[in-house]
Scaffold this motif. Sequence first.
Motif, PDB file in Angstrom:
ATOM      1  N   ASN A  43      31.683 -67.337   0.382  1.00 15.99           N
ATOM      2  CA  ASN A  43      30.649 -66.419   0.876  1.00 15.99           C
ATOM      3  C   ASN A  43      30.769 -66.217   2.389  1.00 15.99           C
ATOM      4  OD1 ASN A  43      29.337 -68.560   2.135  1.00 15.99           O
ATOM      5  ND2 ASN A  43      27.632 -68.642   0.679  1.00 15.99           N
ATOM      6  N   ARG A  45      29.131 -67.301   4.706  1.00 15.63           N
ATOM      7  CA  ARG A  45      28.833 -68.499   5.506  1.00 15.63           C
ATOM      8  C   ARG A  45      29.984 -69.501   5.451  1.00 15.63           C
ATOM      9  NH1 ARG A  45      22.942 -68.103   5.519  1.00 15.63           N
ATOM     10  NH2 ARG A  45      22.371 -66.663   3.859  1.00 15.63           N
ATOM     11  N   SER A  47      30.930 -70.990   2.624  1.00 18.02           N
ATOM     12  CA  SER A  47      30.747 -71.882   1.474  1.00 18.02           C
ATOM     13  C   SER A  47      31.580 -71.373   0.290  1.00 18.02           C
ATOM     14  CB  SER A  47      29.277 -71.915   1.054  1.00 18.02           C
ATOM     15  OG  SER A  47      28.467 -72.347   2.129  1.00 18.02           O
ATOM     16  N   TYR A  64      30.308 -76.532  -5.905  1.00 16.36           N
ATOM     17  CA  TYR A  64      29.930 -75.733  -4.736  1.00 16.36           C
ATOM     18  C   TYR A  64      30.115 -76.602  -3.501  1.00 16.36           C
ATOM     19  CZ  TYR A  64      27.423 -72.053  -2.211  1.00 16.36           C
ATOM     20  OH  TYR A  64      27.098 -71.009  -1.370  1.00 16.36           O
ATOM     21  N   ASN A  66      29.170 -76.496   0.407  1.00 19.72           N
ATOM     22  CA  ASN A  66      28.363 -75.799   1.403  1.00 19.72           C
ATOM     23  C   ASN A  66      28.978 -75.959   2.789  1.00 19.72           C
ATOM     24  OD1 ASN A  66      26.122 -74.664   2.816  1.00 19.72           O
ATOM     25  ND2 ASN A  66      25.383 -76.742   3.190  1.00 19.72           N
ATOM     26  N   ALA A  68      27.581 -73.756   5.287  1.00 22.43           N
ATOM     27  CA  ALA A  68      26.702 -72.845   6.027  1.00 22.43           C
ATOM     28  C   ALA A  68      26.081 -73.550   7.219  1.00 22.43           C
ATOM     29  CB  ALA A  68      25.610 -72.320   5.103  1.00 22.43           C
ATOM     30  N   PHE A  71      22.430 -75.874   7.752  1.00 26.25           N
ATOM     31  CA  PHE A  71      22.000 -76.556   6.525  1.00 26.25           C
ATOM     32  C   PHE A  71      22.663 -77.938   6.455  1.00 26.25           C
ATOM     33  CE2 PHE A  71      21.471 -72.073   5.585  1.00 26.25           C
ATOM     34  CZ  PHE A  71      20.257 -72.043   4.909  1.00 26.25           C
ATOM     35  N   GLY A  72      22.081 -78.789   5.634  1.00 24.39           N
ATOM     36  CA  GLY A  72      22.656 -80.115   5.413  1.00 24.39           C
ATOM     37  C   GLY A  72      23.644 -80.101   4.260  1.00 24.39           C
ATOM     38  N   TRP A  95      21.214 -80.507  -4.647  1.00 22.99           N
ATOM     39  CA  TRP A  95      21.971 -81.055  -3.511  1.00 22.99           C
ATOM     40  C   TRP A  95      21.891 -82.571  -3.490  1.00 22.99           C
ATOM     41  CZ3 TRP A  95      25.170 -77.647  -1.575  1.00 22.99           C
ATOM     42  CH2 TRP A  95      24.844 -76.296  -1.651  1.00 22.99           C
ATOM     43  N   SER A 104      16.880 -81.151  -2.329  1.00 21.28           N
ATOM     44  CA  SER A 104      16.616 -79.717  -2.498  1.00 21.28           C
ATOM     45  C   SER A 104      17.491 -79.136  -3.605  1.00 21.28           C
ATOM     46  CB  SER A 104      16.878 -78.978  -1.183  1.00 21.28           C
ATOM     47  OG  SER A 104      18.225 -79.151  -0.792  1.00 21.28           O
ATOM     48  N   THR A 106      19.121 -75.166  -4.857  1.00 24.29           N
ATOM     49  CA  THR A 106      19.274 -73.725  -4.611  1.00 24.29           C
ATOM     50  C   THR A 106      19.664 -73.041  -5.919  1.00 24.29           C
ATOM     51  OG1 THR A 106      20.078 -74.173  -2.378  1.00 24.29           O
ATOM     52  CG2 THR A 106      20.439 -71.952  -3.235  1.00 24.29           C
ATOM     53  N   TRP A 121      19.363 -65.751  -3.155  1.00 21.90           N
ATOM     54  CA  TRP A 121      19.135 -67.155  -3.491  1.00 21.90           C
ATOM     55  C   TRP A 121      17.757 -67.602  -3.027  1.00 21.90           C
ATOM     56  CZ3 TRP A 121      18.124 -69.853   0.936  1.00 21.90           C
ATOM     57  CH2 TRP A 121      18.731 -69.461   2.138  1.00 21.90           C
ATOM     58  N   LEU A 123      15.845 -71.492  -2.152  1.00 22.50           N
ATOM     59  CA  LEU A 123      16.054 -72.941  -1.948  1.00 22.50           C
ATOM     60  C   LEU A 123      14.681 -73.604  -1.878  1.00 22.50           C
ATOM     61  CD1 LEU A 123      18.425 -74.502   0.728  1.00 22.50           C
ATOM     62  CD2 LEU A 123      16.192 -75.465   0.222  1.00 22.50           C
ATOM     63  N   ASP A 139      23.618 -64.023  -0.330  1.00 18.24           N
ATOM     64  CA  ASP A 139      25.018 -64.443  -0.142  1.00 18.24           C
ATOM     65  C   ASP A 139      25.917 -63.489  -0.916  1.00 18.24           C
ATOM     66  OD1 ASP A 139      24.593 -66.679   1.451  1.00 18.24           O
ATOM     67  OD2 ASP A 139      24.620 -68.096  -0.228  1.00 18.24           O
TER      68      ASP A 139
HETATM   69  C1  BTN Z   1      19.936 -78.170   2.170  1.00 20.96           C
HETATM   70  O1  BTN Z   1      20.150 -77.984   3.386  1.00 20.96           O
HETATM   71  O2  BTN Z   1      18.792 -78.429   1.732  1.00 20.96           O
HETATM   72  C2  BTN Z   1      21.045 -78.136   1.180  1.00 20.96           C
HETATM   73  C3  BTN Z   1      22.123 -77.173   1.509  1.00 20.96           C
HETATM   74  C4  BTN Z   1      21.680 -75.732   1.332  1.00 20.96           C
HETATM   75  C5  BTN Z   1      22.755 -74.730   1.681  1.00 20.96           C
HETATM   76  C6  BTN Z   1      22.254 -73.286   1.560  1.00 20.96           C
HETATM   77  S1  BTN Z   1      22.115 -72.774  -0.129  1.00 20.96           S
HETATM   78  C7  BTN Z   1      21.920 -71.105   0.362  1.00 20.96           C
HETATM   79  C8  BTN Z   1      22.835 -70.876   1.558  1.00 20.96           C
HETATM   80  N1  BTN Z   1      24.153 -70.451   1.118  1.00 20.96           N
HETATM   81  C9  BTN Z   1      25.070 -71.380   1.362  1.00 20.96           C
HETATM   82  O3  BTN Z   1      26.265 -71.254   1.061  1.00 20.96           O
HETATM   83  N2  BTN Z   1      24.512 -72.428   1.939  1.00 20.96           N
HETATM   84  C10 BTN Z   1      23.113 -72.243   2.202  1.00 20.96           C
END
Ligand code: BTN
Length: 151
Positions: A43, A45, A47, A64, A66, A68, A71-72, A95, A104, A106, A121, A123, A139
């Motif tokens: 995507n 970001r 990810s 998946y 991540n 982005a 974000f964690g 997650w 969390s 998503t 999306w 979350l 995304d």
């Molecule tokens: C969190 O920080 O609570 C967990 C990771 C969330 C990542 C988000 S999901 C929507 C967006 N798209 C991504 O690829 N990453 C963020």
Amino acid sequence: MKKLISVFLIMLALAVPSFAHADAAVKPEADSTSLQAGTTWTNQRGSTLTIDSVGSNGQIAGTYVNRAAGFGCQKTPYPVIGWIYGTAITFTVAWKNPSASCQSITAWTGFYLKGEIQTKWQLVEDGATNPSQIMQGSDTFRRAAGEKETH
Ligand code: BTN
């Protein structure tokens, strides 16, 4: 008069299937590079969604990662589950994995069109008490660079 009505009814009967077909023609078809097992999608970001399997019922499984900013739970694979229905797709990540937990979930929902998966999306974090706390965004995923277009 009877003859006229008969002719009209025959014409109507002949026309109905072609209308139905016309409807099918405007529906976007999955193309040869669409949502298939063994494909990885990136995507905007950075990810990645990897689809490992697509069941005969449309159920999908994969991972998946991540990447982005802001974000964690970054740079480690999380299980993905979801569904594909023609060009429509929905998938979810909780997650939590052995490396990191973000308390969390998503859920992405969208569609495949012209080489892209366009999604929205939401979350939600464990302990949320108000819908206003549900984060949301968009995304768009494209086939990962370097992937062969054989799927
Ligand atoms: C969190 O920080 O609570 C967990 C990771 C969330 C990542 C988000 S999901 C929507 C967006 N798209 C991504 O690829 N990453 C963020």
